[in-house]
Design a protein around this motif. Sequence first.
Motif: not given
Length: 193
Positions: A132-135, A139-141, A183-187
Motif C-alpha cells: 500500500s506504500g503508506t508506511d 519512511g517506516w518501511a 517493526i515486523a521483520l520477516r525473512w
Amino acid sequence: MPRPETDPETGPPAREKVSDPAALKALAHPLRLRILRHLGAAGPATSTTLAAVLGENTGTLSYHLRQLAAGGFIEDVPERASGRERWWRTVRGRDVRRPAPSELTPAEQAVADTLDRLRMADDMRLAERFISGTDAAEGWARGSRGLSHLTREELNDFHDAYLELLSRFSRGPEEAAPGARPIALRWFGVPAD
C-alpha cells in the motif's frame, strides 16, 4: 523461565531454540498469536487490558495466557502484580524452529501445518501494508529482494547470520529508544526453480 538479558560487554544473548512440538502447539491458535503480537508491540498487559484491546473475555484470555506461559512464550511480570491482577510479557530471545517432518507424528505435523498457515496469513497482511506504500511514504518501511545460488549449508549460514542480526537489533517496548515503533521483520528463502 529467565529472560535473556543483554550484557554490555558481550552483546545480545544467544537465541534459545524452540522446536518442541508441545511448545509449538501453544502457538498454533489465532488468538494466541494475536496476544503475542500485542504484547510484543505494546509491552506488558493483564488479561483485562488484553480483553479490551482484542475484543475477548478475560476468562478466554486467561486460559490462552496460561497456554502461552506453559509453552515458555510469555511470563509473569512480578514487579507489576497487584492483588489478583497478573501482568504478562513476552519472553524475548526465542528462536522458534519447526522440527523436521520426519521428527513429527501425524498429529504434530497437523499442528505445525496450522501454525504455518496462521503465520503466513499474518505475513500476507503485512505484505499488503507494505504494498500500500503508506508506511514507506512516511519512511517506516524497507524491503529487499535477492537471488543467489547457495548450497544447503550456505542457506543455513545465511539464516544463522540473519538471526544474529535480528538479535543485535532486537528490543522490546520497555528497552526501545524514544520515537521507536514496533517493526515486523520477516525473512524466508525458498528454491526459485
